[in-house]
Design a protein around this motif. Structure first.
Motif, short mmCIF file in Angstrom:
data_model
loop_
_atom_site.label_atom_id
_atom_site.label_comp_id
_atom_site.label_asym_id
_atom_site.label_seq_id
_atom_site.Cartn_x
_atom_site.Cartn_y
_atom_site.Cartn_z
N ASN A 1 0.60 -1.19 -0.12
CA ASN A 1 -0.12 -0.01 -0.03
C ASN A 1 0.80 1.26 0.13
N LEU A 2 1.16 1.56 -1.26
CA LEU A 2 2.18 2.74 -1.38
C LEU A 2 1.72 4.26 -1.13
N ARG A 3 0.26 4.32 -1.22
CA ARG A 3 -0.50 5.56 -1.00
C ARG A 3 -0.27 5.91 0.54
N GLY A 4 0.37 6.98 0.78
CA GLY A 4 0.33 7.42 1.98
C GLY A 4 1.52 6.92 2.73
N GLY A 5 2.24 6.05 2.26
CA GLY A 5 3.41 5.58 2.91
C GLY A 5 4.63 6.32 2.70
N GLY B 1 4.08 -4.29 13.98
CA GLY B 1 4.30 -2.93 14.63
C GLY B 1 3.62 -2.22 13.67
N ASN B 2 4.24 -0.71 13.16
CA ASN B 2 3.40 0.31 12.65
C ASN B 2 3.91 0.08 11.11
N ALA B 3 4.79 -0.67 10.69
CA ALA B 3 5.07 -0.67 9.34
C ALA B 3 3.83 -1.27 8.42
N GLU B 4 3.89 -0.77 7.25
CA GLU B 4 3.09 -1.25 6.24
C GLU B 4 3.50 -2.12 5.17
N THR B 5 4.91 -2.00 4.75
CA THR B 5 5.47 -2.52 3.93
C THR B 5 6.52 -3.17 4.37
N LEU B 6 6.68 -4.52 3.62
CA LEU B 6 8.03 -5.33 3.55
C LEU B 6 8.76 -5.10 2.14
N TYR B 7 10.11 -4.95 2.43
CA TYR B 7 11.24 -4.83 1.15
C TYR B 7 11.82 -6.08 1.18
N PHE B 8 11.31 -7.03 0.07
CA PHE B 8 12.04 -8.02 -0.31
C PHE B 8 13.57 -7.72 -1.06
N ALA B 9 14.46 -8.33 -0.76
CA ALA B 9 15.64 -8.36 -1.57
C ALA B 9 15.49 -8.89 -3.08
N ARG C 1 10.84 -8.08 11.55
CA ARG C 1 9.62 -8.20 12.45
C ARG C 1 8.41 -8.53 11.84
N LEU C 2 7.83 -9.58 12.07
CA LEU C 2 6.69 -10.23 11.38
C LEU C 2 5.59 -10.68 12.28
N ARG C 3 4.32 -10.74 11.71
CA ARG C 3 3.31 -11.52 12.54
C ARG C 3 2.60 -12.09 11.41
#
Length: 207
Positions: free
Chosen positions: A9-13, A119-127, A183-185
């Protein structure tokens, strides 16, 4: 491994779609290998779409003739594998995601789980690694041994980079513990089909 994932979700991130200079697209919750995904280079201006299933530049056959399973690459040996070693040197990228899926259980009764940022992060960045084959940009997601948080779901996971690790990765540097601090859930979700999509796919169900 990683065989299905979710658009970020890149809008607003921290990165807006308007900054990426690509056409807007509807967010997908069931991305499959061979579909187009967003990849990022060292600057937002280098963002582009790529086919998720890497084809090395040296492949001389047709796209259909490339039979190797190259939508994932093991970070432990990608630098020396013929399919990936060129991209390892010249094609590093980030593949942003809102999360991904893994399955537990036996054939015919597989239980999907969604893995999301904690946590508060919305985006994961995969290598990732990308490779230009003819006029087609292609890519793969690098994987590593799972962290304790997700090891019960699957023994492998994408290499998920912290902000400092992202720049290191794109600059050509790396270390043996890339992605170890992710950090994941996760939680189980309803079974879904190959054509299903939408935010309901990530809603939790009772295990």
């Amino acid at each position: 491994m990683c065989g299905r994932f979710i658009d970020p979700n890149l809008r607003g991130g921290e990165t807006e779609l308007s900054e990426l200079k690509i056409d807007p697209f509807a967010r997908r919750f069931n991305i499959k290998p061979t579909e187009e995904v967003l990849i990022l280079g060292r600057r937002p201006e280098q963002a582009r779409m790529a086919r998720w299933w890497l084809v090395p530049s040296w492949h001389r056959g047709t796209l259909a003739e490339w039979k190797a399973t190259t939508f994932n690459a093991r970070i432990e040996d990608a630098a020396t594998k013929p399919s990936f070693k060129g991209a390892w040197k010249y094609g590093r990228c980030l593949i942003p995601a809102g999360g991904y899926y893994e399955w537990t259980g036996t054939a015919g009764a597989k239980q999907p789980h969604v893995i999301l940022p904690a946590g508060n992060a919305e985006t994961l960045y995969f290598a990732g690694l990308c490779s230009l084959w003819q006029d087609l940009m292609t890519c793969t997601i690098l994987t590593r041994a799972a962290t304790p948080e997700v090891a019960a779901v699957h023994s492998r996971m994408p290499v998920i980079l912290s902000p400092d690790e992202r720049e290191d990765w794109l600059s050509g540097r790396e270390g043996p513990d890339l992605g170890a601090g992710a950090r994941l859930r996760h939680h189980p979700v309803a079974r879904f089909g190959i054509r299903d999509d939408g935010p309901e796919l990530i809603e939790p169900i009772e295990a």
